[in-house]
Design a protein around this motif. Structure first.
Motif, PDB file in Angstrom:
ATOM      1  N   MET A   1      42.627  35.752  51.655  1.00  0.00           N
ATOM      2  CA  MET A   1      42.838  36.870  50.046  1.00  0.00           C
ATOM      3  C   MET A   1      42.651  36.297  48.905  1.00  0.00           C
ATOM      4  SD  MET A   1      44.944  39.547  51.571  1.00  0.00           S
ATOM      5  CE  MET A   1      45.917  39.709  49.641  1.00  0.00           C
ATOM      6  N   ILE A   2      42.629  34.899  49.223  1.00  0.00           N
ATOM      7  CA  ILE A   2      42.411  34.326  47.577  1.00  0.00           C
ATOM      8  C   ILE A   2      40.680  34.142  46.992  1.00  0.00           C
ATOM      9  CG2 ILE A   2      41.737  32.066  46.444  1.00  0.00           C
ATOM     10  CD1 ILE A   2      43.647  30.753  47.692  1.00  0.00           C
ATOM     11  N   LYS A   3      39.854  35.120  48.470  1.00  0.00           N
ATOM     12  CA  LYS A   3      38.219  35.235  48.002  1.00  0.00           C
ATOM     13  C   LYS A   3      38.535  35.953  47.652  1.00  0.00           C
ATOM     14  CE  LYS A   3      34.847  35.559  51.079  1.00  0.00           C
ATOM     15  NZ  LYS A   3      33.565  35.918  52.207  1.00  0.00           N
ATOM     16  N   ASN A   4      39.258  37.485  47.410  1.00  0.00           N
ATOM     17  CA  ASN A   4      38.854  38.652  46.855  1.00  0.00           C
ATOM     18  C   ASN A   4      39.128  38.601  45.879  1.00  0.00           C
ATOM     19  OD1 ASN A   4      38.434  38.974  49.685  1.00  0.00           O
ATOM     20  ND2 ASN A   4      41.312  40.415  49.751  1.00  0.00           N
ATOM     21  N   TYR A   5      40.059  37.708  45.038  1.00  0.00           N
ATOM     22  CA  TYR A   5      40.527  37.707  43.742  1.00  0.00           C
ATOM     23  C   TYR A   5      38.920  37.022  42.747  1.00  0.00           C
ATOM     24  CZ  TYR A   5      45.347  38.269  44.154  1.00  0.00           C
ATOM     25  OH  TYR A   5      46.310  38.286  44.305  1.00  0.00           O
ATOM     26  N   PHE A   6      38.015  35.937  43.677  1.00  0.00           N
ATOM     27  CA  PHE A   6      37.001  35.564  43.284  1.00  0.00           C
ATOM     28  C   PHE A   6      35.584  35.937  43.379  1.00  0.00           C
ATOM     29  CE2 PHE A   6      40.277  32.148  42.982  1.00  0.00           C
ATOM     30  CZ  PHE A   6      40.668  31.898  42.130  1.00  0.00           C
ATOM     31  N   ASP A   7      35.928  37.288  44.660  1.00  0.00           N
ATOM     32  CA  ASP A   7      34.146  37.526  44.805  1.00  0.00           C
ATOM     33  C   ASP A   7      33.339  38.105  44.155  1.00  0.00           C
ATOM     34  OD1 ASP A   7      35.546  39.636  44.315  1.00  0.00           O
ATOM     35  OD2 ASP A   7      35.140  40.563  46.687  1.00  0.00           O
ATOM     36  N   TRP A   8      34.379  38.379  42.583  1.00  0.00           N
ATOM     37  CA  TRP A   8      33.463  39.386  41.421  1.00  0.00           C
ATOM     38  C   TRP A   8      32.038  37.929  41.109  1.00  0.00           C
ATOM     39  CZ3 TRP A   8      33.417  37.012  36.901  1.00  0.00           C
ATOM     40  CH2 TRP A   8      34.618  35.734  37.048  1.00  0.00           C
ATOM     41  N   ILE A   9      32.259  37.396  41.037  1.00  0.00           N
ATOM     42  CA  ILE A   9      31.521  35.766  40.895  1.00  0.00           C
ATOM     43  C   ILE A   9      30.217  36.505  40.921  1.00  0.00           C
ATOM     44  CG2 ILE A   9      30.729  33.906  40.553  1.00  0.00           C
ATOM     45  CD1 ILE A   9      33.423  33.006  40.614  1.00  0.00           C
ATOM     46  N   TRP A  10      29.900  36.442  42.857  1.00  0.00           N
ATOM     47  CA  TRP A  10      28.790  37.152  42.575  1.00  0.00           C
ATOM     48  C   TRP A  10      28.379  38.525  43.729  1.00  0.00           C
ATOM     49  CZ3 TRP A  10      32.573  33.829  45.051  1.00  0.00           C
ATOM     50  CH2 TRP A  10      32.937  34.400  46.389  1.00  0.00           C
ATOM     51  N   HIS A  11      29.423  38.933  43.521  1.00  0.00           N
ATOM     52  CA  HIS A  11      29.633  40.954  43.870  1.00  0.00           C
ATOM     53  C   HIS A  11      29.578  41.663  42.909  1.00  0.00           C
ATOM     54  CE1 HIS A  11      30.652  40.316  48.686  1.00  0.00           C
ATOM     55  NE2 HIS A  11      30.880  38.331  48.063  1.00  0.00           N
ATOM     56  N   VAL A  12      28.791  42.610  43.465  1.00  0.00           N
ATOM     57  CA  VAL A  12      28.612  44.014  42.321  1.00  0.00           C
ATOM     58  C   VAL A  12      29.351  45.426  43.442  1.00  0.00           C
ATOM     59  CG1 VAL A  12      27.059  45.023  41.249  1.00  0.00           C
ATOM     60  CG2 VAL A  12      27.042  42.726  41.059  1.00  0.00           C
ATOM     61  N   ARG A  13      30.354  45.832  42.353  1.00  0.00           N
ATOM     62  CA  ARG A  13      30.950  46.622  42.892  1.00  0.00           C
ATOM     63  C   ARG A  13      30.891  47.941  41.640  1.00  0.00           C
ATOM     64  NH1 ARG A  13      34.198  42.901  45.076  1.00  0.00           N
ATOM     65  NH2 ARG A  13      33.856  43.147  47.371  1.00  0.00           N
ATOM     66  N   ASP A  14      30.455  48.978  42.235  1.00  0.00           N
ATOM     67  CA  ASP A  14      29.676  50.539  40.813  1.00  0.00           C
ATOM     68  C   ASP A  14      29.354  51.805  42.009  1.00  0.00           C
ATOM     69  OD1 ASP A  14      30.338  51.047  38.858  1.00  0.00           O
ATOM     70  OD2 ASP A  14      28.513  50.404  37.501  1.00  0.00           O
ATOM     71  N   SER A  15      28.970  52.124  40.400  1.00  0.00           N
ATOM     72  CA  SER A  15      29.198  54.218  41.750  1.00  0.00           C
ATOM     73  C   SER A  15      27.759  54.788  40.458  1.00  0.00           C
ATOM     74  CB  SER A  15      30.493  54.846  42.065  1.00  0.00           C
ATOM     75  OG  SER A  15      31.001  54.503  41.002  1.00  0.00           O
ATOM     76  N   VAL A  16      27.515  55.640  40.945  1.00  0.00           N
ATOM     77  CA  VAL A  16      27.369  56.661  40.807  1.00  0.00           C
ATOM     78  C   VAL A  16      27.041  57.864  40.797  1.00  0.00           C
ATOM     79  CG1 VAL A  16      24.657  56.879  39.519  1.00  0.00           C
ATOM     80  CG2 VAL A  16      25.020  54.412  40.567  1.00  0.00           C
ATOM     81  N   GLU A  17      26.850  58.942  40.163  1.00  0.00           N
ATOM     82  CA  GLU A  17      27.218  60.062  40.296  1.00  0.00           C
ATOM     83  C   GLU A  17      25.610  60.945  40.634  1.00  0.00           C
ATOM     84  OE1 GLU A  17      29.341  64.417  38.787  1.00  0.00           O
ATOM     85  OE2 GLU A  17      29.585  62.583  37.956  1.00  0.00           O
TER      86      GLU A  17
END
Length: 220
Positions: A1-17
């Protein structure tokens, strides 16, 4: 669970229409050539592309990302390309400043210890030299005595050390920490925007593969 709070450091999540009227299959068909680069492996299942990279060349426009997943989703009114990308380069650039700050702190502790030792040594040498000056009287000529010249003193054997130059400096470590902070912030913002722009232009058909030497020879 703690990892989910910090994975923004090296994870990129987004979307494109997706462009109007474009099917999921057509969108992925246009994106798939991005994963034909050397060092890249990928799998395509339905509306999903999963990829991984190992030893990717710098010419790869997605070389900063090591793995990821692209999924075309629809909510009934519009379709979107959602993607999740992972970059070890982001992770390294994020933690590198902390490492250099630790080096700077260690250099500061070593420098303070060496300066304190040097100061104590200089104080001891100064007391010893003062005692030698008091015990030993240099001869004075009768003329100097008649003229009232002061009694000559013993010359210092060594010059006083410059304490400011003793011990390692933490400055280089602080400089490297600042460099990696800039690299992380700049890279995190720039690469995130570039990959989103790349996906959007690919699906719109605005981004074309660069023409290499083989294509030029073939066309001739």
């Amino acid at each position: 669970m703690i990892k989910n709070y910090f994975d923004w450091i090296w994870h990129v999540r987004d979307s494109v229409e997706l462009p109007a009227g474009q099917s999921p299959k057509e969108a992925l068909d246009r994106l798939e050539p991005l994963f034909h680069e050397r060092g890249t492996s990928f799998e395509r299942h339905g509306n999903t592309i999963s990829f991984g990279k190992k030893g990717q060349p710098a010419q790869d426009r997605m070389s900063v990302f090591d793995r990821g997943e692209l999924v075309v989703e629809s909510d009934g009114t519009a379709s979107r390309l959602s993607y999740h990308l992972v970059s070890r380069a982001f992770l390294y650039c994020f933690f590198a400043p902390l490492l250099f700050l630790a080096f700077a702190q260690m250099n500061t502790l070593v420098r303070d210890y060496e300066r304190a030792s040097a100061a104590a040594e200089m104080a001891a040498e100064g007391d010893k030299a003062k005692e030698e000056k008091e015990d030993k009287i240099l001869p004075q000529s009768p003329i100097d005595k008649f003229l009232g010249a002061p009694t000559p003193e013993m010359p210092d054997k060594d010059k006083e050390k410059d304490l400011d130059k003793i011990g390692p400096s933490p400055t280089p470590a602080y400089v490297f920490a600042c460099i990696f902070v800039v690299l992380y912030i700049g890279g995190r913002i720039l690469e995130t925007r570039l990959v989103k722009r790349l996906f959007r232009r690919r699906m719109r058909g605005e981004d074309r593969e660069p023409v290499g030497p083989a294509q030029v020879v073939a066309s001739v």
